[in-house]
Design a protein around this motif. Sequence first.
Motif, PDB file in Angstrom:
ATOM      1  N   ALA A  33       0.825  -1.196   0.000  1.00  0.00           N
ATOM      2  CA  ALA A  33       0.000   0.000   0.000  1.00  0.00           C
ATOM      3  C   ALA A  33       0.865   1.254   0.000  1.00  0.00           C
ATOM      4  O   ALA A  33       1.965   1.269   0.519  1.00  0.00           O
ATOM      5  CB  ALA A  33      -0.935   0.009   1.220  1.00  0.00           C
ATOM      6  N   HIS A  34       0.358   2.302  -0.574  1.00  0.00           N
ATOM      7  CA  HIS A  34       1.106   3.538  -0.698  1.00  0.00           C
ATOM      8  C   HIS A  34       1.461   4.080   0.678  1.00  0.00           C
ATOM      9  O   HIS A  34       0.665   4.011   1.615  1.00  0.00           O
ATOM     10  CB  HIS A  34       0.251   4.565  -1.456  1.00  0.00           C
ATOM     11  CG  HIS A  34       1.020   5.741  -1.931  1.00  0.00           C
ATOM     12  ND1 HIS A  34       1.341   6.793  -1.111  1.00  0.00           N
ATOM     13  CD2 HIS A  34       1.529   6.040  -3.153  1.00  0.00           C
ATOM     14  CE1 HIS A  34       2.012   7.698  -1.805  1.00  0.00           C
ATOM     15  NE2 HIS A  34       2.131   7.264  -3.042  1.00  0.00           N
ATOM     16  N   SER A  35       2.644   4.683   0.796  1.00  0.00           N
ATOM     17  CA  SER A  35       3.130   5.114   2.100  1.00  0.00           C
ATOM     18  C   SER A  35       2.240   6.192   2.703  1.00  0.00           C
ATOM     19  O   SER A  35       2.099   6.281   3.916  1.00  0.00           O
ATOM     20  CB  SER A  35       4.563   5.645   1.967  1.00  0.00           C
ATOM     21  OG  SER A  35       4.606   6.725   1.049  1.00  0.00           O
ATOM     22  N   GLN A  36       1.600   7.027   1.890  1.00  0.00           N
ATOM     23  CA  GLN A  36       0.714   8.040   2.431  1.00  0.00           C
ATOM     24  C   GLN A  36      -0.655   7.475   2.761  1.00  0.00           C
ATOM     25  O   GLN A  36      -1.410   8.074   3.493  1.00  0.00           O
ATOM     26  CB  GLN A  36       0.568   9.179   1.416  1.00  0.00           C
ATOM     27  CG  GLN A  36       1.843  10.003   1.244  1.00  0.00           C
ATOM     28  CD  GLN A  36       1.619  11.166   0.301  1.00  0.00           C
ATOM     29  OE1 GLN A  36       0.619  11.216  -0.419  1.00  0.00           O
ATOM     30  NE2 GLN A  36       2.551  12.102   0.293  1.00  0.00           N
ATOM     31  N   CYS A  37      -0.985   6.372   2.210  1.00  0.00           N
ATOM     32  CA  CYS A  37      -2.256   5.703   2.484  1.00  0.00           C
ATOM     33  C   CYS A  37      -2.087   4.832   3.725  1.00  0.00           C
ATOM     34  O   CYS A  37      -1.164   4.035   3.807  1.00  0.00           O
ATOM     35  CB  CYS A  37      -2.660   4.857   1.274  1.00  0.00           C
ATOM     36  SG  CYS A  37      -4.140   3.860   1.535  1.00  0.00           S
ATOM     37  N   LYS A  38      -2.974   5.011   4.693  1.00  0.00           N
ATOM     38  CA  LYS A  38      -2.833   4.330   5.986  1.00  0.00           C
ATOM     39  C   LYS A  38      -3.572   3.003   6.043  1.00  0.00           C
ATOM     40  O   LYS A  38      -3.934   2.538   7.122  1.00  0.00           O
ATOM     41  CB  LYS A  38      -3.343   5.253   7.103  1.00  0.00           C
ATOM     42  CG  LYS A  38      -2.671   6.619   7.145  1.00  0.00           C
ATOM     43  CD  LYS A  38      -1.167   6.513   7.322  1.00  0.00           C
ATOM     44  CE  LYS A  38      -0.523   7.886   7.397  1.00  0.00           C
ATOM     45  NZ  LYS A  38       0.948   7.809   7.482  1.00  0.00           N
ATOM     46  N   ILE A  39      -3.817   2.381   4.889  1.00  0.00           N
ATOM     47  CA  ILE A  39      -4.571   1.137   4.897  1.00  0.00           C
ATOM     48  C   ILE A  39      -3.828   0.041   5.643  1.00  0.00           C
ATOM     49  O   ILE A  39      -4.423  -0.825   6.277  1.00  0.00           O
ATOM     50  CB  ILE A  39      -4.909   0.692   3.451  1.00  0.00           C
ATOM     51  CG1 ILE A  39      -5.879  -0.500   3.454  1.00  0.00           C
ATOM     52  CG2 ILE A  39      -3.652   0.364   2.672  1.00  0.00           C
ATOM     53  CD1 ILE A  39      -7.200  -0.212   4.088  1.00  0.00           C
ATOM     54  N   LEU A  40      -2.487   0.072   5.617  1.00  0.00           N
ATOM     55  CA  LEU A  40      -1.721  -0.946   6.320  1.00  0.00           C
ATOM     56  C   LEU A  40      -1.968  -0.871   7.829  1.00  0.00           C
ATOM     57  O   LEU A  40      -2.068  -1.893   8.500  1.00  0.00           O
ATOM     58  CB  LEU A  40      -0.225  -0.796   6.015  1.00  0.00           C
ATOM     59  CG  LEU A  40       0.685  -1.900   6.541  1.00  0.00           C
ATOM     60  CD1 LEU A  40       0.293  -3.248   5.961  1.00  0.00           C
ATOM     61  CD2 LEU A  40       2.147  -1.600   6.218  1.00  0.00           C
ATOM     62  N   ARG A  41      -2.083   0.359   8.352  1.00  0.00           N
ATOM     63  CA  ARG A  41      -2.392   0.511   9.778  1.00  0.00           C
ATOM     64  C   ARG A  41      -3.787  -0.045  10.079  1.00  0.00           C
ATOM     65  O   ARG A  41      -3.990  -0.728  11.093  1.00  0.00           O
ATOM     66  CB  ARG A  41      -2.309   1.982  10.174  1.00  0.00           C
ATOM     67  CG  ARG A  41      -2.656   2.234  11.636  1.00  0.00           C
ATOM     68  CD  ARG A  41      -2.453   3.699  12.006  1.00  0.00           C
ATOM     69  NE  ARG A  41      -3.292   4.590  11.227  1.00  0.00           N
ATOM     70  CZ  ARG A  41      -4.574   4.826  11.495  1.00  0.00           C
ATOM     71  NH1 ARG A  41      -5.157   4.224  12.532  1.00  0.00           N
ATOM     72  NH2 ARG A  41      -5.271   5.648  10.760  1.00  0.00           N
ATOM     73  N   CYS A  42      -4.756   0.224   9.214  1.00  0.00           N
ATOM     74  CA  CYS A  42      -6.109  -0.317   9.410  1.00  0.00           C
ATOM     75  C   CYS A  42      -6.077  -1.845   9.408  1.00  0.00           C
ATOM     76  O   CYS A  42      -6.738  -2.499  10.228  1.00  0.00           O
ATOM     77  CB  CYS A  42      -7.047   0.186   8.320  1.00  0.00           C
ATOM     78  SG  CYS A  42      -7.299   1.966   8.286  1.00  0.00           S
ATOM     79  N   ASN A  43      -5.308  -2.419   8.471  1.00  0.00           N
ATOM     80  CA  ASN A  43      -5.197  -3.880   8.411  1.00  0.00           C
ATOM     81  C   ASN A  43      -4.626  -4.446   9.703  1.00  0.00           C
ATOM     82  O   ASN A  43      -5.112  -5.446  10.242  1.00  0.00           O
ATOM     83  CB  ASN A  43      -4.299  -4.287   7.243  1.00  0.00           C
ATOM     84  CG  ASN A  43      -4.857  -3.895   5.895  1.00  0.00           C
ATOM     85  OD1 ASN A  43      -6.047  -3.653   5.760  1.00  0.00           O
ATOM     86  ND2 ASN A  43      -4.000  -3.806   4.896  1.00  0.00           N
ATOM     87  N   ALA A  44      -3.572  -3.792  10.196  1.00  0.00           N
ATOM     88  CA  ALA A  44      -2.910  -4.278  11.405  1.00  0.00           C
ATOM     89  C   ALA A  44      -3.840  -4.214  12.615  1.00  0.00           C
ATOM     90  O   ALA A  44      -3.877  -5.137  13.447  1.00  0.00           O
ATOM     91  CB  ALA A  44      -1.645  -3.476  11.656  1.00  0.00           C
TER      92      ALA A  44
END
Length: 420
Positions: A33-44
């Motif tokens: 996921a793009h570094s400015q997009c916080k989807i990785l934090r949501c996934n975690a």
Amino acid sequence: MGDPGQCPGPRSPHGSPPTLSTLTLLLLLCGYAHSQCKILRCNAEYVSSTLSLRGGGSPGALRGAGGGRGGGGAGGLCRALRSYALCTRRTARTCRGDLAFHSAVHGIEDLMIQHNCSRQGPTAPPPARGPALPAAGPAAPDPCDHAARFARLHGRPPGFLHCAAFGDPHVRSFQHLFHTCRVRGAWPLLDNDFLFVQATSAPVAPGANATATRKLTIIFKNMQECIDQKVYQAEVDNLPAAFEDGSVNGGDRPGGSSLSIRSASPGRHVEIRAAYIGTTVVVRQAAGQLSFAIRVAEDVARAFSAEQDLQLCVGGCPPGQRLSRSPPGPLGAAAARRLCKERLPVEDAYFHSCVFDVSVSGDPRWAAAARAALEDARAFLPDPGQLHLFPSDAAGAPLSAAALPARLLPGLCALWLCLQ
């Protein structure tokens, strides 16, 4: 149309929340996921909030919770999913165009429906800080292979949609609407977060109602790790087998080969494959006009905002641009029907489009465009039963040629004599 979905992992065979190894894989899969997009934090956060719901892998962990209204099991999963959805909404602005984000949104929706979760209700508490998840697990699929990535995440192949524009032009939309359009100038066939397709039409003859596509512009938008933005442009008598910059792929990025272009018949038929978004495009030329056909993954076709609502492939022709039709003279109709019947034995929307085009243009070569459009639909439609559309299926009134301009009658007479 709704947002596509990807990131929530598949359930276990017994309906319990994903196992630790699956959830670990989830993070790996979404790691691009793009570094400015916080989807990785949501996934975690979603992974962390559902770890305690595994119930030791017990098959009854969810069944005992009663459809999302309990203190644990499915009730806890519903709280986690509501929190996940809230997190994606908060980061939506910076994630526009990110395939992992759009897939997560769609996956959340699927899981909430599966577990009978209401959209309103309590959310999961913020996850406690703890040790990092182990990094072990199977290798993530290629982020630039849409079909493999979707199948790994959802346990099934992706769905596909088909759209085409040919002839007068006639437009077959994703919803199987079949319209004949009076569009002149440039109109968008597609306009979403990954693709932009514009057709430019002009009258087939001075003063005529009928128009034909003379130019096509296709933009494959920049996608991190996969491709640089690429523009393809075709005009009548100029059907190149390369993008505007002279390249034949997506560029120097790791997934550049996931976009490719080739000539199936020089000057007449070009095919563009975009594996990173599950899309194939065909551009053809016949009788001085261009035709367009596309097979695109559903989640990609649905990735657009309210501002991108004018798309002929999505809604068909606007009502004010649908060509009014009136019965042609018997000479034009009889000749055109005979010619079209040889190429299109089934009297479906493609047959009627052929009769319309040949009658209005007076050019028997236009029958080839309808035949090619039918063959593209045969290759692209996921359900063969949807191939033939009949007037009642295709939008109402039967397709018939508009009143013929007097200047076209000599051409029709020539056509009639050729067929005798």
